[in-house]
Design a protein around this motif. Structure first.
Motif, PDB file in Angstrom:
ATOM      1  N   ALA A 199      20.269  31.420  30.981  1.00  0.00           N
ATOM      2  CA  ALA A 199      21.163  31.700  32.106  1.00  0.00           C
ATOM      3  C   ALA A 199      22.450  30.888  32.002  1.00  0.00           C
ATOM      4  CB  ALA A 199      20.451  31.406  33.427  1.00  0.00           C
ATOM      5  N   ILE A 200      22.356  29.633  31.651  1.00  0.00           N
ATOM      6  CA  ILE A 200      23.540  28.781  31.534  1.00  0.00           C
ATOM      7  C   ILE A 200      24.406  29.208  30.354  1.00  0.00           C
ATOM      8  CG2 ILE A 200      24.267  26.421  30.988  1.00  0.00           C
ATOM      9  CD1 ILE A 200      22.091  25.452  32.855  1.00  0.00           C
ATOM     10  N   ASP A 201      23.777  29.647  29.264  1.00  0.00           N
ATOM     11  CA  ASP A 201      24.547  30.083  28.102  1.00  0.00           C
ATOM     12  C   ASP A 201      25.331  31.361  28.357  1.00  0.00           C
ATOM     13  OD1 ASP A 201      24.167  28.029  26.346  1.00  0.00           O
ATOM     14  OD2 ASP A 201      22.430  28.918  25.353  1.00  0.00           O
ATOM     15  N   THR A 202      24.912  32.172  29.308  1.00  0.00           N
ATOM     16  CA  THR A 202      25.623  33.422  29.583  1.00  0.00           C
ATOM     17  C   THR A 202      26.771  33.236  30.582  1.00  0.00           C
ATOM     18  OG1 THR A 202      24.044  34.023  31.314  1.00  0.00           O
ATOM     19  CG2 THR A 202      23.612  34.856  29.088  1.00  0.00           C
ATOM     20  N   LEU A 203      26.926  32.031  31.120  1.00  0.00           N
ATOM     21  CA  LEU A 203      28.025  31.784  32.059  1.00  0.00           C
ATOM     22  C   LEU A 203      29.375  31.868  31.351  1.00  0.00           C
ATOM     23  CD1 LEU A 203      26.707  28.699  34.075  1.00  0.00           C
ATOM     24  CD2 LEU A 203      26.967  31.027  34.912  1.00  0.00           C
ATOM     25  N   PRO A 204      30.404  32.400  32.028  1.00  0.00           N
ATOM     26  CA  PRO A 204      31.738  32.428  31.422  1.00  0.00           C
ATOM     27  C   PRO A 204      32.432  31.063  31.483  1.00  0.00           C
ATOM     28  CG  PRO A 204      31.796  33.420  33.596  1.00  0.00           C
ATOM     29  CD  PRO A 204      30.354  33.095  33.301  1.00  0.00           C
ATOM     30  N   THR A 205      31.830  30.118  32.162  1.00  0.00           N
ATOM     31  CA  THR A 205      32.375  28.770  32.332  1.00  0.00           C
ATOM     32  C   THR A 205      31.642  27.804  31.421  1.00  0.00           C
ATOM     33  OG1 THR A 205      32.942  29.196  34.630  1.00  0.00           O
ATOM     34  CG2 THR A 205      32.654  26.906  34.025  1.00  0.00           C
ATOM     35  N   GLY A 206      32.387  26.872  30.825  1.00  0.00           N
ATOM     36  CA  GLY A 206      31.756  25.810  30.058  1.00  0.00           C
ATOM     37  C   GLY A 206      31.134  24.813  31.020  1.00  0.00           C
ATOM     38  N   VAL A 207      29.854  24.518  30.848  1.00  0.00           N
ATOM     39  CA  VAL A 207      29.129  23.636  31.764  1.00  0.00           C
ATOM     40  C   VAL A 207      28.412  22.554  30.967  1.00  0.00           C
ATOM     41  CG1 VAL A 207      27.302  23.506  33.504  1.00  0.00           C
ATOM     42  CG2 VAL A 207      28.718  25.540  33.365  1.00  0.00           C
ATOM     43  N   MET A 208      28.481  21.329  31.499  1.00  0.00           N
ATOM     44  CA  MET A 208      27.783  20.208  30.874  1.00  0.00           C
ATOM     45  C   MET A 208      27.206  19.326  31.979  1.00  0.00           C
ATOM     46  SD  MET A 208      29.415  17.212  28.483  1.00  0.00           S
ATOM     47  CE  MET A 208      29.734  18.311  27.110  1.00  0.00           C
ATOM     48  N   PHE A 209      25.949  18.954  31.834  1.00  0.00           N
ATOM     49  CA  PHE A 209      25.308  18.021  32.747  1.00  0.00           C
ATOM     50  C   PHE A 209      24.970  16.767  31.960  1.00  0.00           C
ATOM     51  CE2 PHE A 209      24.381  22.209  34.476  1.00  0.00           C
ATOM     52  CZ  PHE A 209      24.761  22.054  35.798  1.00  0.00           C
ATOM     53  N   ALA A 210      25.233  15.620  32.564  1.00  0.00           N
ATOM     54  CA  ALA A 210      24.985  14.348  31.883  1.00  0.00           C
ATOM     55  C   ALA A 210      24.447  13.335  32.882  1.00  0.00           C
ATOM     56  CB  ALA A 210      26.277  13.844  31.250  1.00  0.00           C
ATOM     57  N   ASP A 211      23.772  12.306  32.354  1.00  0.00           N
ATOM     58  CA  ASP A 211      23.300  11.236  33.232  1.00  0.00           C
ATOM     59  C   ASP A 211      24.475  10.320  33.582  1.00  0.00           C
ATOM     60  OD1 ASP A 211      23.715   9.591  31.025  1.00  0.00           O
ATOM     61  OD2 ASP A 211      21.585   9.357  30.570  1.00  0.00           O
ATOM     62  N   GLU A 212      24.207   9.257  34.317  1.00  0.00           N
ATOM     63  CA  GLU A 212      25.285   8.362  34.770  1.00  0.00           C
ATOM     64  C   GLU A 212      26.049   7.717  33.618  1.00  0.00           C
ATOM     65  OE1 GLU A 212      24.616   6.209  38.834  1.00  0.00           O
ATOM     66  OE2 GLU A 212      22.758   6.080  37.645  1.00  0.00           O
ATOM     67  N   GLN A 234      32.315  16.219  38.550  1.00  0.00           N
ATOM     68  CA  GLN A 234      31.833  15.749  39.850  1.00  0.00           C
ATOM     69  C   GLN A 234      30.448  15.145  39.702  1.00  0.00           C
ATOM     70  OE1 GLN A 234      32.011  19.492  41.992  1.00  0.00           O
ATOM     71  NE2 GLN A 234      29.806  19.636  42.004  1.00  0.00           N
ATOM     72  N   LYS A 235      30.168  14.204  40.578  1.00  0.00           N
ATOM     73  CA  LYS A 235      28.849  13.575  40.594  1.00  0.00           C
ATOM     74  C   LYS A 235      27.932  14.423  41.468  1.00  0.00           C
ATOM     75  CE  LYS A 235      30.617   9.073  39.708  1.00  0.00           C
ATOM     76  NZ  LYS A 235      30.090   7.894  39.192  1.00  0.00           N
ATOM     77  N   ILE A 236      26.712  14.606  41.001  1.00  0.00           N
ATOM     78  CA  ILE A 236      25.722  15.375  41.755  1.00  0.00           C
ATOM     79  C   ILE A 236      24.422  14.583  41.813  1.00  0.00           C
ATOM     80  CG2 ILE A 236      26.716  17.644  41.266  1.00  0.00           C
ATOM     81  CD1 ILE A 236      24.637  18.005  39.078  1.00  0.00           C
ATOM     82  N   GLN A 237      23.624  14.850  42.828  1.00  0.00           N
ATOM     83  CA  GLN A 237      22.329  14.198  42.978  1.00  0.00           C
ATOM     84  C   GLN A 237      21.247  15.204  42.606  1.00  0.00           C
ATOM     85  OE1 GLN A 237      21.921  10.950  43.654  1.00  0.00           O
ATOM     86  NE2 GLN A 237      19.746  11.208  43.333  1.00  0.00           N
ATOM     87  N   THR A 238      20.341  14.821  41.720  1.00  0.00           N
ATOM     88  CA  THR A 238      19.247  15.690  41.302  1.00  0.00           C
ATOM     89  C   THR A 238      17.923  14.984  41.545  1.00  0.00           C
ATOM     90  OG1 THR A 238      19.192  14.845  39.039  1.00  0.00           O
ATOM     91  CG2 THR A 238      20.715  16.665  39.486  1.00  0.00           C
ATOM     92  N   LEU A 252      30.236  18.491  34.436  1.00  0.00           N
ATOM     93  CA  LEU A 252      31.572  18.731  33.900  1.00  0.00           C
ATOM     94  C   LEU A 252      31.699  20.224  33.651  1.00  0.00           C
ATOM     95  CD1 LEU A 252      34.041  17.012  32.687  1.00  0.00           C
ATOM     96  CD2 LEU A 252      33.071  17.637  30.515  1.00  0.00           C
ATOM     97  N   THR A 253      32.762  20.834  34.176  1.00  0.00           N
ATOM     98  CA  THR A 253      32.980  22.265  33.978  1.00  0.00           C
ATOM     99  C   THR A 253      34.383  22.507  33.449  1.00  0.00           C
ATOM    100  OG1 THR A 253      33.699  22.553  36.266  1.00  0.00           O
ATOM    101  CG2 THR A 253      31.380  22.984  35.799  1.00  0.00           C
ATOM    102  N   ILE A 254      34.508  23.511  32.615  1.00  0.00           N
ATOM    103  CA  ILE A 254      35.806  23.989  32.156  1.00  0.00           C
ATOM    104  C   ILE A 254      35.802  25.499  32.392  1.00  0.00           C
ATOM    105  CG2 ILE A 254      37.384  24.235  30.217  1.00  0.00           C
ATOM    106  CD1 ILE A 254      36.235  21.681  29.040  1.00  0.00           C
ATOM    107  N   THR A 255      36.659  25.929  33.325  1.00  0.00           N
ATOM    108  CA  THR A 255      36.665  27.314  33.767  1.00  0.00           C
ATOM    109  C   THR A 255      37.948  28.008  33.353  1.00  0.00           C
ATOM    110  OG1 THR A 255      35.392  26.606  35.699  1.00  0.00           O
ATOM    111  CG2 THR A 255      36.394  28.779  35.810  1.00  0.00           C
TER     112      THR A 255
END
Length: 181
Positions: free
Chosen positions: A52-65, A131-135, A143-146
């Motif tokens: 699902a994430i690979d099919t997004l038109p936006t570049g998405v990256m999730f990272a720890d602190e 942006q920082k998110i809580q999981t 981090l997104t690049i749209t």
């Protein structure tokens, strides 16, 4: 039942016990496989999330602190490779490199609050945001690049029209009529 019939003390019933075991296992498979497939189609798995994430038109990256990448999609990897020449293994380093990029004749960079807008000459425009998110596993960063090419071009046209309107309004109204509070 099939397990019971396969025990050594049931060997006296051979070959009928093995035939019964085979029939019981085949029946369980015929009954269970469609139900398992249906359950898998509706459940989330790590593979379905990646797809699902690979099919997004936006570049998405999730990272720890610390910036260590937890998950990224192929769009982000392609954007990194295309515009920076390498693929980063740390989101903080990538964000720093985006800030260090200088505007050139090919690429224009503009800060918009805490986001970065990149305009490629006669090409697409991208908006980079972090942006920082809580999981459930703790604080992370996203981090997104749209691709915002359409929106950026519309905004530039509106700015141009606004400048023309202001210039026209100054020409049409005599200076003594303009009221300034």
């Amino acid at each position: 039942m099939a397990g019971f019939l396969a025990l050594p003390f049931c060997d006296t019933l051979s070959p009928w016990n093995m035939l019964a075991v085979s029939l019981l296992l085949a029946g369980r498979s015929i009954y269970g496989i469609p139900r398992a497939r249906e359950r898998l189609r509706h459940e989330l798995s790590s593979d379905s999330i990646n797809e699902a994430i690979d099919t997004l038109p936006t570049g998405v990256m999730f990272a720890d602190e610390d910036g260590n990448i937890v998950l990224t999609n192929t769009k982000m990897l392609k954007l990194m490779q295309r515009y920076s020449g390498e693929q980063y293994r740390n989101a903080n380093v990538l964000w720093q490199q985006l800030h260090k990029l200088k505007s050139t004749s090919y690429l224009q960079k503009q800060a918009i609050g805490d986001k970065l807008l990149f305009r490629v000459l006669k090409g697409p425009s991208y908006l980079a945001a972090r942006q920082k998110i809580q999981t459930d596993i703790g604080p992370c960063q996203q981090l997104t690049i749209t691709d915002v090419t359409e929106e950026d071009r519309s905004a530039l046209k509106l700015e141009e029209q606004l400048k023309l309107l202001r210039a026209d309004s100054k020409k049409c109204v005599p200076p003594w009529i303009i009221w300034k509070p």
